[in-house]
Design a protein around this motif. Structure first.
Motif, short mmCIF file in Angstrom:
data_model
loop_
_atom_site.label_atom_id
_atom_site.label_comp_id
_atom_site.label_asym_id
_atom_site.label_seq_id
_atom_site.Cartn_x
_atom_site.Cartn_y
_atom_site.Cartn_z
N GLY A 181 0.87 -1.27 0.07
CA GLY A 181 -0.23 -0.21 0.34
C GLY A 181 1.13 1.66 0.01
N ILE A 182 0.46 2.39 0.60
CA ILE A 182 0.86 3.73 0.20
C ILE A 182 0.72 4.18 1.79
N ILE A 183 1.75 4.71 2.54
CA ILE A 183 0.97 5.71 3.76
C ILE A 183 1.29 6.88 3.25
N GLU A 184 0.51 7.35 2.88
CA GLU A 184 0.20 8.81 2.49
C GLU A 184 0.76 9.55 3.59
N ASN A 185 0.42 10.14 5.07
CA ASN A 185 1.78 10.53 5.79
C ASN A 185 3.03 10.10 6.30
N TYR A 186 3.43 9.57 5.78
CA TYR A 186 4.36 8.58 5.93
C TYR A 186 5.88 10.14 6.84
N GLN A 187 5.88 11.31 5.05
CA GLN A 187 6.37 11.78 5.50
C GLN A 187 6.72 13.14 6.36
N ALA A 188 5.89 13.16 6.99
CA ALA A 188 5.32 13.79 8.67
C ALA A 188 6.18 12.90 9.68
N ILE A 189 5.18 11.99 9.89
CA ILE A 189 5.68 10.67 10.62
C ILE A 189 7.24 11.24 11.15
N ARG A 190 7.74 10.41 9.50
CA ARG A 190 9.19 10.39 9.17
C ARG A 190 10.16 11.47 9.79
N ASP A 191 9.75 12.88 9.03
CA ASP A 191 10.68 14.13 9.57
C ASP A 191 10.80 14.24 11.89
N GLU A 192 9.25 13.75 12.47
CA GLU A 192 9.28 13.11 13.55
C GLU A 192 10.06 12.42 14.23
N LEU A 193 10.42 11.31 13.40
CA LEU A 193 10.96 10.17 14.10
C LEU A 193 12.67 10.58 14.00
N ARG A 194 12.89 11.20 12.95
CA ARG A 194 14.11 11.93 12.92
C ARG A 194 14.48 12.44 13.56
N SER A 195 13.68 13.20 14.18
CA SER A 195 13.66 15.32 15.19
C SER A 195 14.11 14.18 16.40
N GLU A 196 13.58 12.61 16.46
CA GLU A 196 14.33 12.40 18.17
C GLU A 196 15.68 11.94 17.79
N GLY A 197 16.47 12.05 16.57
CA GLY A 197 17.37 10.76 16.62
C GLY A 197 17.17 9.59 16.21
N ILE A 198 16.29 9.16 15.74
CA ILE A 198 16.22 8.17 14.87
C ILE A 198 16.18 7.71 13.29
N PRO A 199 17.47 6.96 12.97
CA PRO A 199 17.76 6.61 11.77
C PRO A 199 17.19 6.34 10.63
N PHE A 200 17.14 6.50 9.17
CA PHE A 200 16.15 5.51 8.10
C PHE A 200 17.15 5.55 7.15
N THR A 201 17.00 4.25 6.80
CA THR A 201 17.70 2.77 6.14
C THR A 201 17.39 3.13 4.55
N SER A 202 16.03 4.00 4.93
CA SER A 202 15.35 3.22 2.86
C SER A 202 14.62 4.81 2.58
N ASP A 203 14.61 4.47 1.56
CA ASP A 203 13.60 5.91 0.77
C ASP A 203 12.07 5.68 0.83
N THR A 204 12.26 4.34 1.88
CA THR A 204 10.36 4.33 1.51
C THR A 204 9.38 5.07 2.49
N ASP A 205 8.10 4.76 2.37
CA ASP A 205 6.58 5.34 3.21
C ASP A 205 6.62 4.34 4.36
N SER A 206 7.14 2.99 3.67
CA SER A 206 6.99 1.02 4.65
C SER A 206 7.72 1.64 6.03
N GLU A 207 9.11 2.01 5.83
CA GLU A 207 10.47 2.22 7.48
C GLU A 207 9.78 2.73 8.55
#
Length: 603
Positions: free
Chosen positions: A103-129
């Motif tokens: 599927g597609i998580i439409e609000n993934y970017q907002a969640i990704r920004d929130e988690l990154r601001s807490e120091g959580i690293p991402f390793t992929s380009d996907t919405d799923s992560e």
């Protein structure tokens, strides 16, 4: 798109079950694949490319790779290109959670920004992560595994089918929203998948999940609740497909097998529905369907071409009918009333654009009907009425036997709506329906399509033309051609060539013309054939010989002379064979055309 598999209860065989399930789901996506196994921790293996890449990786680690349960995924890329990093399953930073997602998580970017601001690293380009990271954060805040998954799901907007395993918990969690997910109930084992073929080797007993239902699997039990945790009662159903039906049965490709299965699939579609002696067509599923003033079809791709054919039949019978692209209808719906019937034509019953269009129509007060192949699919469950096309399982990405079964089913629907089946339906048409499987078999047996393609490989472009009921067949012929040959092909209403496309016609643009019968449409199509001949284009006609179109052709693909409503179905088979043999000659990946997947579950 994407394919999900999960199993619990197989112990040492878990890896084989997951890989077998992914193999049966590759028609849903084949950009990359991966599995996650629950051992003392969670062991993940994933690779870019087709499933064989993952198999080789697993084979190298076979001594250490084991687990009592696990999840797997085959990907059709949406966010980020195919790569090892973008492959599923995805995990949190410490490897405590593994997630597969369709599927597609439409609000993934907002969640990704929130988690990154807490120091959580991402390793992929996907919405799923974002999902495993949300779950892991909830665990750190004191939630147990189930609470952590539920809380993460509550944050998501968009479409998803999710399967999750969490370190320290011997359970698989799963849920869905606008993406398919089905539960398989075996003897001492349970399964999750995007589609039934994933686990048909192990069980035919299934539970179809609805949106916002939450599944928990353990080694000896399964339960389903709503998102609030309240139990949901579900019915276990037994599918009538077998594992053998989803195999190739000695054919080189699923597509060729399914082309040659069409006589059988049409007999299944017609069985019990046509009584020639009583001049009656009876479709029990439609007994409670009223008499609509207006019929609107919504569909995509091949199903849209079937919808065009159905709308033409209804207009010929005096009913106000029109076919719409579902993706356009969903965002700009046509006016409806309670006397409007909106028919969703969808092979899988899970096509996201078509489901959105049907929901919009229902919310605006229209009656809805699903014309689909899959019992228990979302469209079948959500629409007030359902008409099954009974084509049997279709694995090849390019639809073949489902299209012909859709055309036959639309004839049944038209007869039911117009009432002619009970009043003055001619024996000629009913006889034509009865004979259709045999007529189609004759075309398959006698076709010279393989010989024709030798002369027309490596041309600049390929045009397909037809009029009336043959126009949707021309569109479908072009679509099949471009899907599996990767060559440029376009379908046109025959009369439209001179309004622009004729500028592209040269001696290197073969034109496939569908000409049946000897009426005005056939005569006018002959005029269009002469127009392209005058520009030096080679012409291949698909014809029953009634109009003498073969006199003006460089090559002829023959069909029997039959009823005007069944002739397009026979012409379609010849064009299917042309596409197949051309793709074979060009060494294309026929069952897995690039960038495409079978069930389009994203908008």
């Amino acid at each position: 798109m994407c394919g999900i598999i999960g199993c619990i209860g197989h112990d040492d065989e878990t890896v084989d079950v997951l890989l077998n399930g992914l193999s049966n789901l590759e028609y849903r996506g084949y950009d990359s694949a991966g599995i996650a196994l629950k051992q003392d921790g969670i062991d993940i293996r994933k690779r870019e490319g087709e499933l064989d890449e993952l198999r080789r990786s697993v084979r190298r680690d076979s001594d250490s790779l084991a687990g009592s349960f696990g999840i797997g995924h085959t990907r059709w890329s949406t966010h980020g290109p195919p790569s090892d990093e973008n492959s599923h399953p995805h995990s949190d930073s410490l490897g405590r959670v593994a997630v597969v997602h369709n599927g597609i998580i439409e609000n993934y970017q907002a969640i990704r920004d929130e988690l990154r601001s807490e120091g959580i690293p991402f390793t992929s380009d996907t919405d799923s992560e974002v999902v495993p990271h949300l779950i892991a954060r909830n665990l750190e805040q004191g939630a147990d595994a189930e609470e952590a998954v539920r809380a993460a799901v509550d944050r998501l907007e968009g479409s998803y089918a999710l399967a999750v395993i969490v370190q320290g918990t011997d359970k698989i969690f799963a849920t869905r929203s606008d993406s398919p997910l089905v539960l398989g109930i075996g003897d001492g084992a349970c399964y999750l998948a995007s589609d039934v073929p994933a686990f048909l080797d192990y069980t035919r007993d299934v539970v179809y999940l609805d949106d916002d239902e939450f599944v928990t699997l353990t080694e000896d039990d399964w339960s389903i609740t709503d998102l609030n945790g309240d139990p949901v009662r579900k019915t276990v159903q037994t599918v009538d497909w077998t594992a053998e039906e989803t195999g190739k049965s000695g054919y080189d490709h699923f597509m060729l097998k399914e082309i040659f299965e069409q006589p059988t699939s049409l007999r299944q579609c017609l069985s019990g529905r046509v009584d020639e002696l009583d001049r009656r067509i009876t479709v029990e599923e439609l007994d409670d369907l009223g008499e609509p003033d207006v019929v609107q079809f919504v569909a995509c791709g091949t199903s849209y071409h079937a919808a065009l054919y159905g709308a033409e039949l209804l207009r010929d019978a005096g009913i106000n009918a029109r076919a719409y692209l579902a993706s356009e209808y969903a965002t700009s719906p046509a006016p409806v009333s309670p006397e409007t019937l909106v028919v969703g034509v969808t092979q899988s019953g899970e096509t996201a654009d078509t489901l959105s269009a049907l929901r919009e129509a229902r919310n605006r007060g229209a009656d809805t009907l699903a014309l689909t192949n899959v019992v228990g699919s979302t469209a079948a469950r959500e629409c007030k009425h359902v008409l099954y096309i009974r084509a049997g399982p279709e694995i090849g990405v390019a639809a073949t036997k489902t299209f012909s079964s859709q055309l036959v089913s639309l004839n049944l629907l038209v007869e039911h709506i117009t009432g002619r089946a009970q009043v003055d339906q001619s024996r000629e048409f009913l006889s034509a329906l009865r004979d259709l499987p045999n007529d189609l078999q004759h075309v398959l047996d006698e076709s010279n399509a393989r010989e024709i393609v030798d002369e027309y490989a490596d041309k600049d472009a390929y045009f397909f033309i037809g009029r009336g009921l043959n126009y949707p067949v021309a569109l479908e012929g072009a679509l099949k051609f471009k899907e599996i040959t990767y060559e440029h092909a376009e379908g046109f209403a025959a009369g439209e060539l001179k309004h622009g496309p004729l500028a592209l016609v040269t001696e290197n643009t073969p034109v496939f013309a569908v000409v049946t019968g000897d009426g005005e449409q056939a005569r006018k199509t002959l005029g269009n054939i002469k127009e392209v001949e005058a520009r030096g284009a080679p012409v291949i006609v698909v014809t029953d010989g009634e109009s003498e179109a073969e006199r003006y052709a460089d090559h002829v693909l023959e069909i029997p002379s039959v009823h005007e409503r069944t002739a397009p179905m026979l012409a379609n088979v010849q064009l299917q064979l042309v596409s197949y043999y051309m793709a074979e000659q060009l060494s294309r990946a026929i069952d897995k055309p690039r960038n495409l997947a079978k069930s389009v579950t994203v908008e």
